[in-house]
Design a protein around this motif. Structure first.
Motif, PDB file in Angstrom:
ATOM      1  N   SER A 127      13.969 -15.058  -5.624  1.00 22.42           N
ATOM      2  CA  SER A 127      14.259 -13.562  -5.250  1.00 22.42           C
ATOM      3  C   SER A 127      13.336 -12.615  -6.071  1.00 22.42           C
ATOM      4  O   SER A 127      13.062 -13.063  -7.137  1.00 22.42           O
ATOM      5  CB  SER A 127      15.707 -13.116  -5.431  1.00 22.42           C
ATOM      6  N   LEU A 128      12.925 -11.695  -5.371  1.00 24.65           N
ATOM      7  CA  LEU A 128      12.112 -10.644  -6.086  1.00 24.65           C
ATOM      8  C   LEU A 128      12.426  -9.228  -5.542  1.00 24.65           C
ATOM      9  O   LEU A 128      12.547  -8.925  -4.247  1.00 24.65           O
ATOM     10  CB  LEU A 128      10.486 -11.067  -5.761  1.00 24.65           C
ATOM     11  N   ALA A 129      12.454  -8.294  -6.280  1.00 23.17           N
ATOM     12  CA  ALA A 129      12.517  -6.711  -5.993  1.00 23.17           C
ATOM     13  C   ALA A 129      11.208  -5.898  -6.639  1.00 23.17           C
ATOM     14  O   ALA A 129      10.808  -6.183  -7.827  1.00 23.17           O
ATOM     15  CB  ALA A 129      13.778  -6.178  -6.312  1.00 23.17           C
ATOM     16  N   LEU A 130      10.744  -5.201  -5.581  1.00 22.79           N
ATOM     17  CA  LEU A 130       9.530  -4.652  -6.012  1.00 22.79           C
ATOM     18  C   LEU A 130       9.441  -3.107  -5.593  1.00 22.79           C
ATOM     19  O   LEU A 130       9.931  -2.920  -4.541  1.00 22.79           O
ATOM     20  CB  LEU A 130       8.182  -5.289  -5.619  1.00 22.79           C
ATOM     21  N   VAL A 131       8.861  -2.104  -6.503  1.00 20.70           N
ATOM     22  CA  VAL A 131       8.750  -0.900  -5.938  1.00 20.70           C
ATOM     23  C   VAL A 131       7.294  -0.381  -6.585  1.00 20.70           C
ATOM     24  O   VAL A 131       7.135  -0.465  -7.472  1.00 20.70           O
ATOM     25  CB  VAL A 131       9.967  -0.060  -6.553  1.00 20.70           C
ATOM     26  N   ALA A 132       6.624   0.302  -5.406  1.00 21.78           N
ATOM     27  CA  ALA A 132       5.286   0.921  -5.849  1.00 21.78           C
ATOM     28  C   ALA A 132       5.517   2.437  -5.751  1.00 21.78           C
ATOM     29  O   ALA A 132       6.220   3.035  -4.822  1.00 21.78           O
ATOM     30  CB  ALA A 132       4.342   0.381  -4.821  1.00 21.78           C
ATOM     31  N   LEU A 133       5.549   3.103  -6.902  1.00 22.06           N
ATOM     32  CA  LEU A 133       5.790   4.447  -7.032  1.00 22.06           C
ATOM     33  C   LEU A 133       4.504   5.523  -7.203  1.00 22.06           C
ATOM     34  O   LEU A 133       3.586   5.045  -7.849  1.00 22.06           O
ATOM     35  CB  LEU A 133       6.701   4.770  -8.107  1.00 22.06           C
ATOM     36  N   GLY A 134       4.354   6.496  -6.362  1.00 24.41           N
ATOM     37  CA  GLY A 134       3.407   7.315  -6.488  1.00 24.41           C
ATOM     38  C   GLY A 134       2.076   7.003  -5.728  1.00 24.41           C
ATOM     39  O   GLY A 134       0.899   7.817  -5.792  1.00 24.41           O
ATOM     40  N   TYR A 135       2.062   6.127  -4.788  1.00 18.16           N
ATOM     41  CA  TYR A 135       0.910   5.836  -3.714  1.00 18.16           C
ATOM     42  C   TYR A 135       1.296   6.365  -2.464  1.00 18.16           C
ATOM     43  O   TYR A 135       2.274   6.479  -1.861  1.00 18.16           O
ATOM     44  CB  TYR A 135       0.836   4.175  -3.576  1.00 18.16           C
ATOM     45  N   ARG A 136       0.277   7.072  -1.870  1.00 18.57           N
ATOM     46  CA  ARG A 136       0.336   8.034  -0.700  1.00 18.57           C
ATOM     47  C   ARG A 136       0.924   6.952   0.542  1.00 18.57           C
ATOM     48  O   ARG A 136       1.482   7.456   1.428  1.00 18.57           O
ATOM     49  CB  ARG A 136      -0.482   9.116  -0.455  1.00 18.57           C
ATOM     50  N   ASP A 137       0.291   5.991   0.541  1.00 25.02           N
ATOM     51  CA  ASP A 137       0.479   4.890   1.620  1.00 25.02           C
ATOM     52  C   ASP A 137       0.294   3.795   1.186  1.00 25.02           C
ATOM     53  O   ASP A 137      -0.382   3.379   0.042  1.00 25.02           O
ATOM     54  CB  ASP A 137      -0.287   5.318   2.791  1.00 25.02           C
ATOM     55  N   PHE A 138       0.403   2.677   1.989  1.00 23.96           N
ATOM     56  CA  PHE A 138       0.050   1.002   1.701  1.00 23.96           C
ATOM     57  C   PHE A 138      -1.302   0.676   1.747  1.00 23.96           C
ATOM     58  O   PHE A 138      -1.747   0.130   0.668  1.00 23.96           O
ATOM     59  CB  PHE A 138       0.851   0.573   2.839  1.00 23.96           C
ATOM     60  N   SER A 139      -2.019   1.674   2.297  1.00 22.84           N
ATOM     61  CA  SER A 139      -3.679   1.212   2.374  1.00 22.84           C
ATOM     62  C   SER A 139      -4.211   1.660   1.068  1.00 22.84           C
ATOM     63  O   SER A 139      -4.976   1.145   0.076  1.00 22.84           O
ATOM     64  CB  SER A 139      -4.483   2.148   3.566  1.00 22.84           C
ATOM     65  N   ARG A 140      -3.587   2.716   0.251  1.00 20.66           N
ATOM     66  CA  ARG A 140      -4.228   3.312  -0.844  1.00 20.66           C
ATOM     67  C   ARG A 140      -3.503   2.348  -2.008  1.00 20.66           C
ATOM     68  O   ARG A 140      -4.466   2.039  -3.205  1.00 20.66           O
ATOM     69  CB  ARG A 140      -3.491   4.674  -1.477  1.00 20.66           C
ATOM     70  N   LEU A 141      -2.499   1.627  -2.096  1.00 22.83           N
ATOM     71  CA  LEU A 141      -1.764   0.614  -2.784  1.00 22.83           C
ATOM     72  C   LEU A 141      -2.904  -0.452  -2.714  1.00 22.83           C
ATOM     73  O   LEU A 141      -3.304  -0.996  -3.690  1.00 22.83           O
ATOM     74  CB  LEU A 141      -0.381   0.207  -2.332  1.00 22.83           C
ATOM     75  N   ARG A 142      -3.196  -0.901  -1.580  1.00 22.66           N
ATOM     76  CA  ARG A 142      -4.051  -2.066  -1.584  1.00 22.66           C
ATOM     77  C   ARG A 142      -5.430  -1.887  -2.184  1.00 22.66           C
ATOM     78  O   ARG A 142      -5.895  -2.736  -2.845  1.00 22.66           O
ATOM     79  CB  ARG A 142      -3.885  -2.697   0.081  1.00 22.66           C
ATOM     80  N   SER A 143      -5.780  -0.708  -1.714  1.00 20.06           N
ATOM     81  CA  SER A 143      -7.374  -0.523  -2.237  1.00 20.06           C
ATOM     82  C   SER A 143      -7.303  -0.400  -3.751  1.00 20.06           C
ATOM     83  O   SER A 143      -8.303  -0.928  -4.218  1.00 20.06           O
ATOM     84  CB  SER A 143      -7.943   0.672  -1.434  1.00 20.06           C
ATOM     85  N   ASP A 144      -6.397   0.121  -4.437  1.00 18.44           N
ATOM     86  CA  ASP A 144      -6.468   0.077  -5.682  1.00 18.44           C
ATOM     87  C   ASP A 144      -6.324  -1.048  -6.585  1.00 18.44           C
ATOM     88  O   ASP A 144      -6.845  -1.046  -7.705  1.00 18.44           O
ATOM     89  CB  ASP A 144      -5.263   1.175  -6.293  1.00 18.44           C
ATOM     90  N   PHE A 145      -5.853  -2.140  -5.878  1.00 22.59           N
ATOM     91  CA  PHE A 145      -5.595  -3.557  -6.452  1.00 22.59           C
ATOM     92  C   PHE A 145      -6.890  -4.402  -5.966  1.00 22.59           C
ATOM     93  O   PHE A 145      -6.832  -5.638  -6.338  1.00 22.59           O
ATOM     94  CB  PHE A 145      -4.368  -4.113  -6.152  1.00 22.59           C
ATOM     95  N   THR A 146      -7.950  -4.068  -5.272  1.00 24.09           N
ATOM     96  CA  THR A 146      -8.870  -4.757  -4.729  1.00 24.09           C
ATOM     97  C   THR A 146      -9.714  -5.301  -5.958  1.00 24.09           C
ATOM     98  O   THR A 146      -9.947  -6.654  -5.782  1.00 24.09           O
ATOM     99  CB  THR A 146      -9.763  -4.105  -3.727  1.00 24.09           C
ATOM    100  N   GLN A 147     -10.221  -4.728  -6.794  1.00 25.05           N
ATOM    101  CA  GLN A 147     -10.952  -5.181  -7.939  1.00 25.05           C
ATOM    102  C   GLN A 147     -10.100  -6.271  -8.790  1.00 25.05           C
ATOM    103  O   GLN A 147     -10.617  -7.221  -9.290  1.00 25.05           O
ATOM    104  CB  GLN A 147     -11.613  -4.331  -8.845  1.00 25.05           C
ATOM    105  N   ARG A 148      -8.850  -5.742  -9.189  1.00 25.14           N
ATOM    106  CA  ARG A 148      -7.908  -6.630  -9.887  1.00 25.14           C
ATOM    107  C   ARG A 148      -7.683  -8.097  -8.977  1.00 25.14           C
ATOM    108  O   ARG A 148      -7.841  -9.190  -9.802  1.00 25.14           O
ATOM    109  CB  ARG A 148      -6.686  -6.046 -10.140  1.00 25.14           C
TER     110      ARG A 148
END
Length: 350
Positions: free
Chosen positions: A280-301
């Motif tokens: 089981s896993l619980a995750l929250v992403a805070l402060g990202y305006r949308d999913f696309s921004r979240l994904r793009s921020d982690f592209t290099q990582r």
């Protein structure tokens, strides 16, 4: 409400292990919950807890892993006639107690301390179903379970106050686009090295239970938004070859997804492909305006972790010595960042 659930089996087939995902996607807040079980109807992980109070900008994510070895005796009979173990009941009682604790922290201004959470757990244990066993021993427990939680509070100045709370060997993490996955809890085991824990799976030195003293550890810190927080039971991180692979599971599924819903389902499919346990896993992403921004921020990582792991991921035909050498190399390159926020040992705390 579960976003997705595995279809029920046909009448002449054995029940398939269940899996569920939960998703919330609004501006500034994306959350994902994933729950799977290895044996249908017997999963000893409770469903992940994900709560966010809009009025006060406070939230909580948590997971609970019933300890099957210590709580294997049946203690409750379900309406369908089936029995449930102390571990199954224990994880769900702990989930209910934690949910009520957080509710009262938000609405009644109860103290948000580890000691107060422990009091809630003790209170709920008093009315939970238990069955005293004639078999006694150091490892036997009543309603044993782990807990890993992150409580958070969003501030107006773009800051995030967070508190990690835990008992046992489930974990809480911070996931950062620049520096990657950071563990923010320390397993209650004699062994502290994450790679050694993958190889040995030592017994826990502390876990929640109804018949013995236990502790809830806690650490607090302040972060800048955006931030990704997550908690997971060992079904997620205990069946990979090296700690970096767990981060790769999260980021590789993120890169393949086109939405939060798809990310949750890809995580679910991935863990079911490699784990040998409930997960089981619980995750929250805070402060990202949308999913696309979240994904793009982690592209290099994502690219960095893939490079770290290289093409040497162990195969079934590899010799044990080759696998251990690859594990050691990747772990030494990954360890410093991963342990940046690792809490100090009890004897090191002031």
């Amino acid at each position: 409400m579960p976003d997705q659930q595995v279809e029920p089996p046909t009448a002449d087939a054995p029940p398939a292990p269940a899996a569920m995902v939960w998703v919330r996607d609004v501006s500034g807040l994306q959350s994902v919950g994933v729950w799977t079980e290895r044996v249908a109807g017997r999963g000893e992980d409770a469903e992940p807890l994900i709560a966010h109070h809009l009025g006060t900008a406070q939230g909580l994510i948590a997971v609970f892993d019933g300890s099957g070895g210590a709580g294997s005796a049946p203690v409750w009979q379900a309406p369908d006639g089936g029995t449930r173990t102390g571990a199954w009941v224990g994880s769900r009682v702990a989930r209910l107690a934690t949910d009520c604790w957080f509710h009262d922290v938000v609405t009644r201004e109860q103290p948000d301390t580890a000691e107060q959470l422990r009091d809630y757990l003790d209170y709920f244990h008093e009315s939970a179903p238990q069955r005293r066993s004639k078999i006694v021993g150091k490892m036997r427990r009543q309603l044993p379970t782990t807990l890993a939680a992150v409580q958070y509070h969003l501030r107006d100045d773009n800051e995030l106050e967070m508190q990690a709370l835990w008992a046992g060997d489930s974990r809480a993490y911070l996931l950062h686009p620049g520096s990657g996955l950071h563990v923010v809890t320390r397993d209650h085991t004699e062994e502290a090295d994450a790679l050694a824990l993958l190889r040995s799976d030592p017994p826990m030195t502390n876990s929640i239970c109804a018949d013995r003293e236990f502790t809830i550890d806690a650490t607090r810190r302040t972060l800048q938004l955006p931030a990704v927080l997550l908690t997971a039971t060992d079904g997620f991180f205990g069946y990979v070859h090296t700690p970096a692979e767990f981060e790769y599971v999260l980021l590789h599924t993120l890169m393949r997804a086109q939405s939060t819903d798809e990310w949750a389902d890809l995580i679910r499919r991935s863990v079911q492909g490699y784990t040998a346990d409930d997960a089981s896993l619980a995750l929250v992403a805070l402060g990202y305006r949308d999913f696309s921004r979240l994904r793009s921020d982690f592209t290099q990582r994502h690219a960095d972790v893939r490079k770290l792991l290289g093409s040497g991921t162990p195969q079934a035909t590899d010799q044990p010595s080759e696998i251990r050498a690859w594990q050691e190399t990747t772990w030494q390159a990954y360890r410093v960042g991963y342990e940046t926020y690792l809490p100090a040992l009890p004897e090191e705390r002031t």
